[in-house]
Design an enzyme around this catalytic site. Structure first.
Site, PDB file in Angstrom:
ATOM      1  N   GLU A   1     -69.951 -55.448 -38.164  1.00  0.00           N
ATOM      2  CA  GLU A   1     -69.929 -56.105 -36.846  1.00  0.00           C
ATOM      3  C   GLU A   1     -70.386 -55.152 -35.751  1.00  0.00           C
ATOM      4  O   GLU A   1     -71.121 -55.543 -34.828  1.00  0.00           O
ATOM      5  CB  GLU A   1     -68.515 -56.620 -36.564  1.00  0.00           C
TER       6      GLU A   1
ATOM      7  N   ALA B   1     -62.488 -51.953 -39.449  1.00  0.00           N
ATOM      8  CA  ALA B   1     -61.348 -51.612 -38.604  1.00  0.00           C
ATOM      9  C   ALA B   1     -60.332 -50.853 -39.455  1.00  0.00           C
ATOM     10  O   ALA B   1     -60.297 -51.004 -40.677  1.00  0.00           O
ATOM     11  CB  ALA B   1     -60.733 -52.893 -38.043  1.00  0.00           C
TER      12      ALA B   1
ATOM     13  N   GLY C   1     -65.529 -54.558 -39.630  1.00  0.00           N
ATOM     14  CA  GLY C   1     -65.860 -54.116 -38.279  1.00  0.00           C
ATOM     15  C   GLY C   1     -67.056 -53.178 -38.239  1.00  0.00           C
ATOM     16  O   GLY C   1     -67.731 -53.074 -37.207  1.00  0.00           O
TER      17      GLY C   1
ATOM     18  N   GLU D   1     -63.152 -58.998 -45.018  1.00  0.00           N
ATOM     19  CA  GLU D   1     -61.829 -59.229 -44.408  1.00  0.00           C
ATOM     20  C   GLU D   1     -60.984 -60.220 -45.197  1.00  0.00           C
ATOM     21  O   GLU D   1     -59.765 -60.101 -45.272  1.00  0.00           O
ATOM     22  CB  GLU D   1     -61.988 -59.740 -42.970  1.00  0.00           C
TER      23      GLU D   1
HETATM   24  N1  CAA Z   1     -59.226 -48.561 -42.893  1.00  0.00           N
HETATM   25  C1  CAA Z   1     -58.458 -47.490 -43.166  1.00  0.00           C
HETATM   26  N2  CAA Z   1     -58.719 -46.611 -44.171  1.00  0.00           N
HETATM   27  C2  CAA Z   1     -59.816 -46.836 -44.902  1.00  0.00           C
HETATM   28  C3  CAA Z   1     -60.686 -47.931 -44.670  1.00  0.00           C
HETATM   29  C4  CAA Z   1     -60.345 -48.819 -43.606  1.00  0.00           C
HETATM   30  N3  CAA Z   1     -61.107 -49.874 -43.270  1.00  0.00           N
HETATM   31  N4  CAA Z   1     -61.678 -47.898 -45.587  1.00  0.00           N
HETATM   32  C5  CAA Z   1     -61.458 -46.814 -46.339  1.00  0.00           C
HETATM   33  N5  CAA Z   1     -60.343 -46.171 -45.950  1.00  0.00           N
HETATM   34  C6  CAA Z   1     -59.756 -44.954 -46.506  1.00  0.00           C
HETATM   35  C7  CAA Z   1     -59.101 -45.216 -47.843  1.00  0.00           C
HETATM   36  O1  CAA Z   1     -57.795 -45.730 -47.672  1.00  0.00           O
HETATM   37  C8  CAA Z   1     -59.122 -43.841 -48.455  1.00  0.00           C
HETATM   38  O2  CAA Z   1     -58.081 -43.095 -47.905  1.00  0.00           O
HETATM   39  P1  CAA Z   1     -57.197 -42.122 -48.890  1.00  0.00           P
HETATM   40  O3  CAA Z   1     -58.183 -41.090 -49.361  1.00  0.00           O
HETATM   41  O4  CAA Z   1     -56.152 -41.578 -47.974  1.00  0.00           O
HETATM   42  O5  CAA Z   1     -56.696 -42.981 -49.988  1.00  0.00           O
HETATM   43  C9  CAA Z   1     -60.434 -43.253 -47.926  1.00  0.00           C
HETATM   44  O6  CAA Z   1     -60.791 -44.037 -46.797  1.00  0.00           O
HETATM   45  C10 CAA Z   1     -61.569 -43.340 -48.929  1.00  0.00           C
HETATM   46  O7  CAA Z   1     -61.660 -44.700 -49.336  1.00  0.00           O
HETATM   47  P2  CAA Z   1     -61.661 -45.148 -50.879  1.00  0.00           P
HETATM   48  O8  CAA Z   1     -60.867 -44.195 -51.710  1.00  0.00           O
HETATM   49  O9  CAA Z   1     -61.240 -46.582 -50.931  1.00  0.00           O
HETATM   50  O10 CAA Z   1     -63.232 -44.983 -51.201  1.00  0.00           O
HETATM   51  P3  CAA Z   1     -64.060 -45.765 -52.303  1.00  0.00           P
HETATM   52  O11 CAA Z   1     -65.381 -45.068 -52.323  1.00  0.00           O
HETATM   53  O12 CAA Z   1     -63.315 -45.923 -53.551  1.00  0.00           O
HETATM   54  O13 CAA Z   1     -64.255 -47.250 -51.683  1.00  0.00           O
HETATM   55  C11 CAA Z   1     -64.741 -48.818 -49.934  1.00  0.00           C
HETATM   56  C12 CAA Z   1     -64.993 -47.417 -50.514  1.00  0.00           C
HETATM   57  C13 CAA Z   1     -65.305 -49.886 -50.880  1.00  0.00           C
HETATM   58  C14 CAA Z   1     -65.456 -48.902 -48.595  1.00  0.00           C
HETATM   59  C15 CAA Z   1     -63.233 -49.059 -49.766  1.00  0.00           C
HETATM   60  O14 CAA Z   1     -62.678 -47.943 -49.060  1.00  0.00           O
HETATM   61  C16 CAA Z   1     -62.865 -50.282 -49.000  1.00  0.00           C
HETATM   62  O15 CAA Z   1     -62.900 -51.376 -49.544  1.00  0.00           O
HETATM   63  N6  CAA Z   1     -62.478 -50.137 -47.701  1.00  0.00           N
HETATM   64  C17 CAA Z   1     -62.014 -51.228 -46.881  1.00  0.00           C
HETATM   65  C18 CAA Z   1     -63.166 -52.110 -46.422  1.00  0.00           C
HETATM   66  C19 CAA Z   1     -62.635 -53.283 -45.619  1.00  0.00           C
HETATM   67  O16 CAA Z   1     -61.863 -54.098 -46.085  1.00  0.00           O
HETATM   68  N7  CAA Z   1     -63.062 -53.391 -44.330  1.00  0.00           N
HETATM   69  C20 CAA Z   1     -62.655 -54.432 -43.447  1.00  0.00           C
HETATM   70  C21 CAA Z   1     -61.529 -53.931 -42.557  1.00  0.00           C
HETATM   71  S1  CAA Z   1     -60.821 -55.200 -41.563  1.00  0.00           S
HETATM   72  C22 CAA Z   1     -61.872 -55.390 -40.254  1.00  0.00           C
HETATM   73  O17 CAA Z   1     -62.847 -54.673 -40.119  1.00  0.00           O
HETATM   74  C23 CAA Z   1     -61.503 -56.458 -39.262  1.00  0.00           C
HETATM   75  C24 CAA Z   1     -62.554 -56.741 -38.232  1.00  0.00           C
HETATM   76  O18 CAA Z   1     -63.307 -57.687 -38.340  1.00  0.00           O
HETATM   77  C25 CAA Z   1     -62.645 -55.939 -37.039  1.00  0.00           C
END
Ligand code: CAA
Length: 258
Positions: A112, A65, A109, A132
């Site tokens: 999921e 998400a 998400g 999460e």
């Molecule tokens: N939401 C918003 N932006 C996101 C995102 C997310 N879930 N995941 C990645 N991005 C964005 C980053 O902020 C970044 O943006 P900028 O270039 O503007 O900084 C861009 O995508 C590229 O990401 P990274 O620089 O972090 O890329 P990376 O290769 O270094 O890492 C990753 C990749 C490990 C996937 C890392 O991006 C990450 O940990 N993302 C979040 C994953 C996460 O926590 N997901 C769960 C979300 S909550 C949820 O989903 C609730 C639910 O149950 C519905």
């Protein structure tokens, strides 16, 4: 239909939706989930489409998400808007098969969403996780419910509590994905699987999907009864006559979907 966050393609009888927010690794915001639901339900209503694929990019199916979009939500924002519940489960009302073709990250998400599809074909680069807990929340779109059913309580607890990622090989061993293919063949293999399904009798495909899904919602004896009723009803179709006649005549069947 005009979409901003997804790309829609048609390949014969297969409708493909590619999530398309590459700048944020296909983070799933409200608008994208609305568009995904609209596209899949439109394919479901289209007699010329028999199977669907949901996919992402080489780097990410979806990284979850959209964290930026929800970071400032209050409890009332989430509750009153029925966050997740409002539009994420639309995919569950699709009656034709939906295959998730996953390369790269399928996190939160994203994992999921893949699990909401009927089965998952993974590229060898796929990484699944429910991270999460690192954000101070818990999964909200089925991570604590569908994951234990898919891969066992122990592994689901491990994923949800430690936030570690599972690679494609582990996901296949655990039963989360149905098969692994080389990353550069993911689309081709997913399309081949979808086209194989699309060549079957559409009502039989829909009934098989309905019956397998019933296994998750009911007891074994109720599920067996449900399957038996549907099985008996298949003998009322022309496709059953054609399928068996074709076998006996040693030719390919020509299903009409009736
Ligand atoms: N939401 C918003 N932006 C996101 C995102 C997310 N879930 N995941 C990645 N991005 C964005 C980053 O902020 C970044 O943006 P900028 O270039 O503007 O900084 C861009 O995508 C590229 O990401 P990274 O620089 O972090 O890329 P990376 O290769 O270094 O890492 C990753 C990749 C490990 C996937 C890392 O991006 C990450 O940990 N993302 C979040 C994953 C996460 O926590 N997901 C769960 C979300 S909550 C949820 O989903 C609730 C639910 O149950 C519905």
């Amino acid at each position: 239909m005009q979409f901003e966050n997804i790309l829609v393609e048609i390949h014969g009888k297969v409708g493909l939706v590619a999530l398309n927010r590459p700048e944020v690794l296909n983070a799933l915001n409200d608008r994208l989930m609305d568009e995904l639901g609209q596209a899949l339900l439109a394919f479901d209503a289209d007699d010329d489409i028999h199977c669907m694929i949901v996919t992402g990019s080489d780097k990410a199916f979806a990284a979850g998400a959209d964290i930026a979009a929800m970071a400032d939500y209050s409890y009332m924002d989430a509750y009153k808007s029925n966050f997740i519940g409002r539009n994420w489960e639309q995919i569950r009302s699709v009656r034709k098969p939906v295959i998730a073709a996953v390369a790269g990250y399928a996190l939160g998400g994203g994992c999921e969403l893949a699990m909401m599809c009927d089965f998952i074909i993974a590229a060898d680069t796929a990484k699944f996780g429910q991270p999460e807990i690192k954000l101070g929340i818990i999964p909200g779109a089925g991570g604590t419910q569908r994951l234990p059913r898919a891969i066992s309580k122990s592994k689901a607890m491990d994923m949800c509590l430690t936030a570690r990622m599972m690679d494609a090989q582990e996901a296949e061993r655990a039963g989360l994905v149905s098969r692994i293919v080389p990353a550069d063949k993911l689309r081709e293999e997913a399309l081949a699987a979808a086209q194989a399904i699309a060549a079957m009798s559409l009502p039989m495909v829909m009934m098989a999907k309905e019956a397998v899904n019933r296994a998750y919602e009911t007891t074994l004896s109720e599920g067996m009864q449900f399957e038996r009723r549907l099985f008996h009803s298949t003998f009322a179709t022309e496709d059953q006559k054609e399928g068996m006649k074709a076998f006996l005549e040693k030719r390919l069947p020509a299903f009409k979907g009736i």
